[in-house]
Design a protein around this motif. Structure first.
Motif, PDB file in Angstrom:
ATOM      1  N   GLN A 167       0.918  -0.981  -0.446  1.00 38.24           N
ATOM      2  CA  GLN A 167       0.312   0.420   0.178  1.00 38.24           C
ATOM      3  C   GLN A 167       0.836   1.609  -0.760  1.00 38.24           C
ATOM      4  O   GLN A 167       2.154   1.553   0.540  1.00 38.24           O
ATOM      5  N   LEU A 168       0.139   2.307  -0.764  1.00 39.35           N
ATOM      6  CA  LEU A 168       0.755   3.595  -0.337  1.00 39.35           C
ATOM      7  C   LEU A 168       0.818   4.407   0.624  1.00 39.35           C
ATOM      8  O   LEU A 168      -0.262   4.935   0.311  1.00 39.35           O
ATOM      9  N   VAL A 169       1.303   5.478   0.490  1.00 38.29           N
ATOM     10  CA  VAL A 169       1.392   6.483   1.052  1.00 38.29           C
ATOM     11  C   VAL A 169       1.967   7.949   1.130  1.00 38.29           C
ATOM     12  O   VAL A 169       2.886   8.032   0.698  1.00 38.29           O
ATOM     13  N   SER A 170       1.321   9.552   0.845  1.00 35.50           N
ATOM     14  CA  SER A 170       1.907   9.796   0.185  1.00 35.50           C
ATOM     15  C   SER A 170       2.223  10.994   1.193  1.00 35.50           C
ATOM     16  O   SER A 170       1.344  11.199   2.226  1.00 35.50           O
ATOM     17  N   VAL A 171       3.726  11.257   1.718  1.00 38.06           N
ATOM     18  CA  VAL A 171       4.645  12.381   3.168  1.00 38.06           C
ATOM     19  C   VAL A 171       4.858  13.201   2.608  1.00 38.06           C
ATOM     20  O   VAL A 171       5.434  13.534   2.050  1.00 38.06           O
ATOM     21  N   ASP A 172       4.094  14.189   3.738  1.00 41.00           N
ATOM     22  CA  ASP A 172       4.375  15.490   3.362  1.00 41.00           C
ATOM     23  C   ASP A 172       5.697  15.623   4.847  1.00 41.00           C
ATOM     24  O   ASP A 172       5.288  14.810   5.742  1.00 41.00           O
ATOM     25  N   GLU A 173       7.093  15.950   4.209  1.00 43.19           N
ATOM     26  CA  GLU A 173       7.921  16.524   5.393  1.00 43.19           C
ATOM     27  C   GLU A 173       7.991  17.423   5.762  1.00 43.19           C
ATOM     28  O   GLU A 173       7.522  18.560   5.252  1.00 43.19           O
ATOM     29  N   GLU A 174       8.564  18.026   7.415  1.00 43.76           N
ATOM     30  CA  GLU A 174       8.035  18.973   8.132  1.00 43.76           C
ATOM     31  C   GLU A 174       9.143  19.920   7.144  1.00 43.76           C
ATOM     32  O   GLU A 174       8.893  21.191   7.150  1.00 43.76           O
ATOM     33  N   ASP A 175      10.103  19.907   6.155  1.00 37.03           N
ATOM     34  CA  ASP A 175      10.931  20.749   5.029  1.00 37.03           C
ATOM     35  C   ASP A 175      10.396  21.242   3.807  1.00 37.03           C
ATOM     36  O   ASP A 175      10.932  21.961   3.498  1.00 37.03           O
TER      37      ASP A 175
ATOM     38  N   PRO B 245       6.182 -16.194   9.127  1.00 40.54           N
ATOM     39  CA  PRO B 245       6.520 -16.886   7.600  1.00 40.54           C
ATOM     40  C   PRO B 245       5.789 -17.016   6.889  1.00 40.54           C
ATOM     41  O   PRO B 245       4.136 -16.686   6.861  1.00 40.54           O
ATOM     42  N   HIS B 246       6.311 -16.230   5.632  1.00 41.60           N
ATOM     43  CA  HIS B 246       5.812 -16.485   3.926  1.00 41.60           C
ATOM     44  C   HIS B 246       5.070 -14.740   3.777  1.00 41.60           C
ATOM     45  O   HIS B 246       4.317 -14.506   2.855  1.00 41.60           O
ATOM     46  N   GLY B 247       5.112 -14.198   5.110  1.00 40.11           N
ATOM     47  CA  GLY B 247       4.492 -12.975   4.343  1.00 40.11           C
ATOM     48  C   GLY B 247       3.331 -12.543   5.183  1.00 40.11           C
ATOM     49  O   GLY B 247       2.447 -13.248   5.681  1.00 40.11           O
ATOM     50  N   CYS B 248       2.099 -11.709   5.334  1.00 35.38           N
ATOM     51  CA  CYS B 248       1.134 -11.050   5.263  1.00 35.38           C
ATOM     52  C   CYS B 248       0.605  -9.822   4.445  1.00 35.38           C
ATOM     53  O   CYS B 248       1.711  -9.172   5.078  1.00 35.38           O
ATOM     54  N   HIS B 249      -0.607  -9.518   4.143  1.00 29.40           N
ATOM     55  CA  HIS B 249      -0.815  -8.169   3.698  1.00 29.40           C
ATOM     56  C   HIS B 249      -0.368  -6.884   5.130  1.00 29.40           C
ATOM     57  O   HIS B 249      -1.056  -7.545   6.360  1.00 29.40           O
ATOM     58  N   GLY B 250      -0.415  -6.371   4.828  1.00 27.13           N
ATOM     59  CA  GLY B 250      -0.583  -5.425   6.163  1.00 27.13           C
ATOM     60  C   GLY B 250      -1.036  -3.720   4.691  1.00 27.13           C
ATOM     61  O   GLY B 250      -1.292  -3.256   4.466  1.00 27.13           O
ATOM     62  N   SER B 251      -1.687  -2.743   6.291  1.00 26.52           N
ATOM     63  CA  SER B 251      -2.147  -1.801   5.420  1.00 26.52           C
ATOM     64  C   SER B 251      -1.938  -0.170   6.318  1.00 26.52           C
ATOM     65  O   SER B 251      -1.365  -0.168   7.496  1.00 26.52           O
ATOM     66  N   VAL B 252      -1.036   1.162   5.547  1.00 24.41           N
ATOM     67  CA  VAL B 252      -1.158   2.439   5.505  1.00 24.41           C
ATOM     68  C   VAL B 252      -1.624   2.742   5.179  1.00 24.41           C
ATOM     69  O   VAL B 252      -2.632   3.080   4.870  1.00 24.41           O
ATOM     70  N   ILE B 253      -2.379   3.968   6.295  1.00 24.14           N
ATOM     71  CA  ILE B 253      -2.637   5.014   5.972  1.00 24.14           C
ATOM     72  C   ILE B 253      -1.668   6.411   6.772  1.00 24.14           C
ATOM     73  O   ILE B 253      -1.215   6.414   7.903  1.00 24.14           O
ATOM     74  N   GLY B 254      -2.333   7.182   5.699  1.00 23.25           N
ATOM     75  CA  GLY B 254      -1.806   8.651   6.352  1.00 23.25           C
ATOM     76  C   GLY B 254      -2.391   9.659   6.707  1.00 23.25           C
ATOM     77  O   GLY B 254      -3.284   9.551   5.996  1.00 23.25           O
ATOM     78  N   PHE B 255      -1.780  10.672   8.037  1.00 25.94           N
ATOM     79  CA  PHE B 255      -2.762  11.623   8.349  1.00 25.94           C
ATOM     80  C   PHE B 255      -1.809  12.825   8.341  1.00 25.94           C
ATOM     81  O   PHE B 255      -1.207  12.752   9.087  1.00 25.94           O
ATOM     82  N   PRO B 256      -2.016  13.710   7.960  1.00 29.10           N
ATOM     83  CA  PRO B 256      -1.876  15.224   8.692  1.00 29.10           C
ATOM     84  C   PRO B 256      -1.382  14.785  10.127  1.00 29.10           C
ATOM     85  O   PRO B 256      -2.774  15.064  11.258  1.00 29.10           O
ATOM     86  N   ALA B 257      -0.429  15.677  11.316  1.00 29.86           N
ATOM     87  CA  ALA B 257       0.298  15.369  12.270  1.00 29.86           C
ATOM     88  C   ALA B 257      -0.559  16.637  13.100  1.00 29.86           C
ATOM     89  O   ALA B 257      -1.117  17.614  12.374  1.00 29.86           O
ATOM     90  N   PRO B 258      -1.127  16.302  13.811  1.00 33.41           N
ATOM     91  CA  PRO B 258      -2.185  17.109  15.587  1.00 33.41           C
ATOM     92  C   PRO B 258      -1.140  18.176  15.549  1.00 33.41           C
ATOM     93  O   PRO B 258       0.028  17.871  15.878  1.00 33.41           O
ATOM     94  N   PHE B 259      -1.587  19.645  15.519  1.00 36.74           N
ATOM     95  CA  PHE B 259      -1.050  21.056  16.613  1.00 36.74           C
ATOM     96  C   PHE B 259      -1.760  21.539  17.329  1.00 36.74           C
ATOM     97  O   PHE B 259      -2.724  21.619  17.229  1.00 36.74           O
ATOM     98  N   VAL B 260      -0.825  21.734  18.222  1.00 36.98           N
ATOM     99  CA  VAL B 260      -1.378  23.436  19.085  1.00 36.98           C
ATOM    100  C   VAL B 260      -0.983  24.515  18.332  1.00 36.98           C
ATOM    101  O   VAL B 260      -0.606  24.931  16.988  1.00 36.98           O
ATOM    102  N   TYR B 261      -2.409  25.084  18.145  1.00 34.01           N
ATOM    103  CA  TYR B 261      -3.015  26.349  17.866  1.00 34.01           C
ATOM    104  C   TYR B 261      -2.463  27.021  18.630  1.00 34.01           C
ATOM    105  O   TYR B 261      -3.200  27.486  19.173  1.00 34.01           O
ATOM    106  N   VAL B 262      -2.079  29.231  18.360  1.00 34.19           N
ATOM    107  CA  VAL B 262      -1.282  29.058  18.623  1.00 34.19           C
ATOM    108  C   VAL B 262      -2.568  31.363  18.136  1.00 34.19           C
ATOM    109  O   VAL B 262      -1.546  31.319  17.098  1.00 34.19           O
ATOM    110  N   PRO B 263      -2.855  31.537  19.244  1.00 34.47           N
ATOM    111  CA  PRO B 263      -3.161  33.368  18.840  1.00 34.47           C
ATOM    112  C   PRO B 263      -2.190  33.273  18.141  1.00 34.47           C
ATOM    113  O   PRO B 263      -1.704  33.946  18.405  1.00 34.47           O
TER     114      PRO B 263
END
Length: 421
Positions: A154-162, A203-221
């Motif tokens: 499975q795929l995730v589009s990843v935005d990074e801090e930079d 052994p022999h592996g197994c399917h797995g899932s990934v999901i991306g989401f935006p990191a939570p933040f503190v919002y400062v006025p």
């Protein structure tokens, strides 16, 4: 549960469903493969006789009705299929990028040596992606993950801090651990894969899932924020988002629906499975003089679901990574089901949350659909919902394992699941 009777080819069996939603056009795709008769995958791998087809059905009314199946094999794969002993999709969800590109995860058993004393010598599994830049009218496929054996993915589009962005692939492997690989050109080419030793395979592996989401933040006025203070804050106590953020997967409000092929530059369009691209505004002080609202792009976190044992398909768990590029960034698992379990698929959503740190905010939540049972992993399919707060309460944020007593206590506090009928 409804049977999609159009998702089939005559004399073939349908397998590996992979849904994908185009936020720009409102089209829901369901990709799948069909395999001739009862031919097993193992027979195709051993003989090199590929009898698998790439197919798709679509819906323009959110899944209420579906088109007839289209066989895309010749159009998309063409003559290359002679080099594939077999191939398959996902299974599980595909994603849409902010650019509009649609991506379907896939893998193929490549024929490395066609004949050796009259026998097929060698095939190797490699993960890759099918993609479309014209809203599904035409499709291509990218290059294989080159170095390690990889399969269901499975795929995730990843935005990074930079501010950069990479496409992240997490794949099944027979090597004892999961494999991850990155693409810097949105899936056309993947760099060499890495073994993720914190994510074990049975052994022999197994399917797995990934999901991306935006990191939570503190919002400062704005009025209260020090001029030198970066926009990026720490994790919110309430783990919510402000009301201005569009919930991933939600229908846009009436009158705000985007027309096809007309993305707004100042309002990205995260698709059903592209929540990593949500852009969140930092709210100004209502009492302060109005000023242009600053924007920033939240880095992407990833949640991963998979059986947690290296011995067998047992104990479905979830792991969290706050820096997906780093193969060592994964936490210890939180086991959400103790017992036999196998394939799973994750979804991300945002739910109204009255206790959110911002009035009218939303809580980050997840849904997990997974195989499980008492004696076998394949007795039933169950559905669990839990919040990011639940995840953070039950697994450590750091990759280091917690004290045994603490981890044992958290594992006992697993979420209940309900059977999907």
């Amino acid at each position: 549960m409804r049977v999609l009777e159009t998702a089939t080819l005559q004399h073939h069996r349908s397998m590996n469903p992979c849904p994908l939603y185009d936020e720009f056009t409102g089209t829901l795709f369901l990709f799948f493969i069909t395999v001739l008769g009862r031919t097993p995958e193992a027979y195709q791998i051993v003989t090199g006789q590929n009898v698998t087809r790439l197919c798709c059905v679509t819906s323009a009314d959110q899944g209420l009705s579906w088109s007839t199946a289209t066989d895309l094999t010749e159009q998309v794969i063409g003559a290359t299929i002679k080099d594939w002993a077999t191939f398959a999709l996902g299974p599980g969800h595909g994603i849409q990028l902010r650019s509009g590109r649609l991506l379907v995860p896939a893998y193929s058993y490549h024929i490395d040596c066609k004949e050796c004393f009259g026998q097929l010598c060698k095939t190797t599994p490699h993960s890759f992606a099918f993609y479309s830049d014209d809203h599904g009218r035409g499709w291509r496929f990218g290059e294989f993950i080159p170095n390690l054996q990889t399969g269901e993915c499975q795929l995730v589009s990843v935005d990074e801090e930079d501010g950069s962005n990479v496409l992240y692939c997490n794949a099944r492997s027979p090597l004892g651990f999961r494999v991850q690989a990155l693409s810097t050109d949105d899936g056309a080419v993947f760099h060499g894969g890495q073994l993720v030793q914190r994510l074990v395979e049975p052994p022999h592996g197994c399917h797995g899932s990934v999901i991306g989401f935006p990191a939570p933040f503190v919002y400062v006025p704005t009025a209260a924020r020090d001029p030198g203070m970066p926009l990026r804050g720490s994790v919110c106590r309430g783990l919510g988002h402000p009301p201005t953020q569009q919930a991933g997967g939600a229908e846009p409000p009436s009158g705000n629906r985007r027309e096809p092929d007309e993305p707004h530059e100042d309002r990205p369009s995260p698709g059903w499975h592209d929540d990593a691209h949500n852009v969140t505004s930092v709210q100004g002080d209502p009492a302060a003089t109005p000023s242009p609202t600053p924007f920033f792009q939240a880095p992407t976190w990833i949640l991963y679901s998979h059986p947690t044992s290296s011995m067998s398909r047992v104990n479905m768990g979830v792991h969290l990574s706050t820096f997906p590029r780093d193969a060592e960034s994964w936490t210890e698992p939180w086991v959400i089901y103790e017992g036999p379990s196998a394939y799973s698929d994750l979804a991300y959503m945002e739910l109204p949350y009255r206790d959110a740190p911002v009035a009218g905010g939303t809580a980050i939540a997840f849904a997990c659909l997974y195989e499980n049972g008492m004696r076998s992993p394949y007795e039933q399919i169950s559905f669990s919902m839990f919040t990011l707060h639940d995840v953070l309460q039950n697994i450590p944020l750091t990759a280091a394992a917690p004290p045994r007593g603490r981890r044992g206590k958290r594992r006992r506090r697993r979420r209940k699941s309900c059977l999907v009928s």
